[in-house]
Every structure is written in C-alpha cells, then in structure tokens.
Design an enzyme around this catalytic site. Structure first.
Site, mmCIF file in Angstrom:
data_model
loop_
_atom_site.group_PDB
_atom_site.id
_atom_site.type_symbol
_atom_site.label_atom_id
_atom_site.label_comp_id
_atom_site.label_asym_id
_atom_site.label_seq_id
_atom_site.Cartn_x
_atom_site.Cartn_y
_atom_site.Cartn_z
ATOM 1 N N ILE A 181 -30.295 50.272 6.020
ATOM 2 C CA ILE A 181 -29.006 49.715 5.599
ATOM 3 C C ILE A 181 -28.523 50.393 4.330
ATOM 4 O O ILE A 181 -27.340 50.748 4.211
ATOM 5 C CB ILE A 181 -29.120 48.195 5.408
ATOM 6 C CG1 ILE A 181 -29.400 47.512 6.750
ATOM 7 C CG2 ILE A 181 -27.848 47.623 4.778
ATOM 8 C CD1 ILE A 181 -29.784 46.044 6.627
ATOM 9 N N ALA A 260 -30.075 41.428 1.387
ATOM 10 C CA ALA A 260 -31.431 41.737 1.861
ATOM 11 C C ALA A 260 -32.196 40.444 2.111
ATOM 12 O O ALA A 260 -32.125 39.888 3.204
ATOM 13 C CB ALA A 260 -32.139 42.632 0.843
ATOM 14 N N ARG A 261 -32.917 39.975 1.115
ATOM 15 C CA ARG A 261 -33.630 38.696 1.189
ATOM 16 C C ARG A 261 -33.525 38.021 -0.166
ATOM 17 O O ARG A 261 -33.583 38.669 -1.212
ATOM 18 C CB ARG A 261 -35.109 38.902 1.554
ATOM 19 C CG ARG A 261 -35.348 39.329 2.997
ATOM 20 C CD ARG A 261 -34.969 38.232 3.981
ATOM 21 N NE ARG A 261 -35.285 38.584 5.363
ATOM 22 C CZ ARG A 261 -34.441 39.177 6.188
ATOM 23 N NH1 ARG A 261 -33.231 39.497 5.752
ATOM 24 N NH2 ARG A 261 -34.796 39.442 7.433
ATOM 25 N N GLU A 289 -33.412 29.819 1.745
ATOM 26 C CA GLU A 289 -32.330 30.338 2.587
ATOM 27 C C GLU A 289 -31.107 29.434 2.535
ATOM 28 O O GLU A 289 -29.971 29.909 2.499
ATOM 29 C CB GLU A 289 -32.829 30.470 4.034
ATOM 30 C CG GLU A 289 -31.800 30.999 5.012
ATOM 31 C CD GLU A 289 -31.574 32.497 4.918
ATOM 32 O OE1 GLU A 289 -30.591 32.974 5.499
ATOM 33 O OE2 GLU A 289 -32.373 33.184 4.261
ATOM 34 N N HIS A 308 -25.665 33.969 5.429
ATOM 35 C CA HIS A 308 -26.434 35.012 6.112
ATOM 36 C C HIS A 308 -25.671 35.540 7.330
ATOM 37 O O HIS A 308 -26.170 35.585 8.451
ATOM 38 C CB HIS A 308 -27.807 34.465 6.545
ATOM 39 C CG HIS A 308 -28.854 35.536 6.675
ATOM 40 N ND1 HIS A 308 -30.204 35.267 6.624
ATOM 41 C CD2 HIS A 308 -28.749 36.873 6.846
ATOM 42 C CE1 HIS A 308 -30.883 36.392 6.768
ATOM 43 N NE2 HIS A 308 -30.021 37.377 6.904
#
Length: 350
Positions: A181, A260-261, A289, A308
């Site tokens: 990415i 990303a995370r 999350e 997300h």
C-alpha cells in the site's frame, strides 16, 4: 522447515480443478457477481453457491466438497486452516485468498504441508492508497476545517487570509512503510508538487529515490513532515511505532493519517494533541478497533474518524474477485501464481 521455493500449483494445463468457496456468511454474495460465478464454473469444478462458513463443523455438503477440493477460494471470515481442518482436505494443494492478509486463516500447518497460497492484496491495496491520497490532499487544503467553519459562519469570510498557511505546494509528506500500500501511495503522489519522505528499514536510499522519496529515519520523518501517513504492517516490532515522543515532535498543525492498524499509533499520547488542536488526524483504524462511545475521536473538529472503510468495499470487492479468478485460471493452466504468498513474507507483511 517451511517451504520457500516457488510452487507450480497446477500440474496439467487447461484442466478444471475441484474448488470450494470458504468464507464468512454473506461475504460471497458481496464478493462475486453472477458473471464471476459463471467464470468460476468454467475454470473449476465447483458449486458457486455452496459456501463453507465453518470448516471445523462443516455441513455434509461442505464436508464432501472439502474432501475432494484441490483449491479453496477464501475471503474474509474464512476458518483458520488448522491441522484438524486440513485433515478433512487430503487433496488440497492451494489456497486462493480473495482479500488481503492471509494471517488469519493460513496457519503453519498449511506451510508444513506445502500448500501454495496466493492473495488479492494487490487489488485491495489500490482503494487504501486512493483513500490515503485523498486524505493527504484534503489535509493540505484543510478541507475538514474549512467545511466545518463554513457551516458555522454561513456568511462571507476572508478565506484567503484564513488560508495563508494552507495548500499542497511543496508540502512535506512522510510515508511510514514501503509496503504494497505504501508503494501505491508513493506512486499516486508522483504527479503532485510534494516533498516526500519515506521510512522503511528494508529500503535503501537509492531504492527510496527510485520510489520518488527521500529515505530518512522515523524520528526525522515525524519532525519534518506536515502529513505523516502510516502503512507499516502490524508486527511486534511496529507496536506503537508512532510513539509519544514522535507525536510530540510533529510540527504544529501537522496531520497524522492511519489506514494500517490502530496498534501502530500510541493513541493515548496522540489524544491530548488532538484535544488541544495542535495536530489533526485522519483515522480509519483505531485501537481498539471500535472506540468507546465516549471517545473524543467521534466529535473532535480536527479529526476525521472512519470505520475501517479505506480497504475494498462495495463494488471494489469485485476487483479482488477478478484477481482471485485470474489466479484460479493460472492454476488450471499449470502456471505459478502471480501473487504467491510465502511463509517468509509474513514476518515482514500484514
């Protein structure tokens, strides 16, 4: 030892291997159009409407198909392929994943048995990179701020004076991670008059230059960039890599973008800078999350929080299906996968 050599998954060109769809409930209907299902039946012997949602306790139909399957076509929600599950699939030779990371369901048991694996990560990288490009350009133009301010004022305003330090000309953008990415983002940034920095411990200065960026350390990147965009994988070494010290070093008015995370950013350290208005953020992922209902991230005027959605969604899932079916076609022709995943790749990738 895990196998690291290239596989030639199909051994007889032009044949139709037996295939089973294995993914979460409802995913196949969003992933596959009628034309995808038609093509799938031309490429493989399969029931395109039979989807195994739970390979640990499959239905009789799914169990019979799994016992004969040479290929699994997986996507989100696929059952982890443990040794127990693989014991029900004695003929399985390859897993074609119609999404990004395979870490959730491809286990050591798969590598130990020499099962070939391929992923549609390349197809999923494009919408994330597009989201990131839009976020970078909007950050430079202060679109979120100006839209909210305009709604508050609802009258004429001296925007030229207000925007004296806005704009994207020679703006410094820092890309953290030359992942699949990250590289797509670098490619999309090329047409713009931006100064691009890159931090990736596996990329040399010459390689970074070829990607259109200047290789720098992470500390320097955070201190110099007015936009920092995170594209590193979630690994023990990357946990909270955007640390309290690096957040504090970011220039006043800088924007942090995370697609990303959430675990890569120290959000506890970031929040005071956002509450004070010193920094801006575009967060498509958080840790946890789902932020708690009382999180300031939902309401801060300098934060764009999305659920997300940077990755493939809606009709973008069809791009991943296209790539997966191309891999099934390659398998049937006896050709190596174009996007093969190896066990060694997972130590450095998502």
């Amino acid at each position: 030892m895990h196998p690291t050599t290239d596989h030639r998954p199909g051994d007889r060109p032009g044949r139709r291997p037996r295939l089973l769809l294995a993914m979460g409930p409802g995913v196949a209907d969003r992933l596959l159009t009628d034309s995808h299902r038609t093509r799938l039946t031309a490429l493989a012997r399969t029931d395109p409407h039979l989807v195994a949602h739970d390979l640990t306790a499959p239905t009789p139909e799914a169990a019979a198909a799994l016992a004969e399957a040479e290929l699994l076509l997986t996507c989100w929600g696929a059952t982890p392929l443990t040794a127990e599950v693989l014991g029900r699939a004695p003929r399985l030779k390859a897993v074609v994943h119609a999404a990004g990371s395979v870490k959730h369901h491809v286990t050591d048991a798969c590598w130990d048995r020499g099962i070939a694996v391929t992923s549609a990560a390349a197809a999923n990288a494009l919408p994330v990179a597009e989201y990131t490009l839009a976020a970078i350009l909007f950050a430079g133009k202060r679109v979120l701020h100006s839209a909210r301010r305009y709604a508050e004022l609802r009258t004429a305003h001296d925007w030229l004076t207000a925007s004296a330090d806005w704009g994207n000309h020679r703006r410094t953008v820092g890309i953290v991670g030359a992942s699949r990415i990250g590289r797509r983002v670098l490619e999309l940034l090329r047409p713009f008059d931006l100064d691009v920095l890159l931090h990736d411990p596996y990329v040399t200065k010459d390689e970074a230059r070829a990607l259109g960026a200047e290789a720098v350390g992470l500390d320097e990147l955070c201190a110099r960039s007015t936009v920092v965009s995170v594209h590193a994988p979630q690994l023990p070494a990357t946990y909270r890599m955007i640390s309290a010290e690096r957040i504090a070093a970011m220039p006043d008015g800088a924007t942090l973008i995370n697609t990303a995370r959430g675990s890569l950013v120290d959000e506890e350290a970031l929040l005071p800078h956002l509450v004070a208005g010193r920094l801006h953020a575009v967060l498509d992922v958080t840790d946890p999350e789902l932020p708690p209902p009382d999180s300031p991230l939902y309401t801060l005027p300098n934060v764009l929080l999305t659920p997300h959605v940077a990755g493939s969604l809606g009709n973008e899932l069809h791009r991943m299906a296209d790539q997966a079916l191309e891999e099934v076609a390659r398998y049937g022709r006896g050709e190596p996968f174009a996007e093969q995943v190896r066990a060694s790749d997972l130590r450095r990738s998502a």
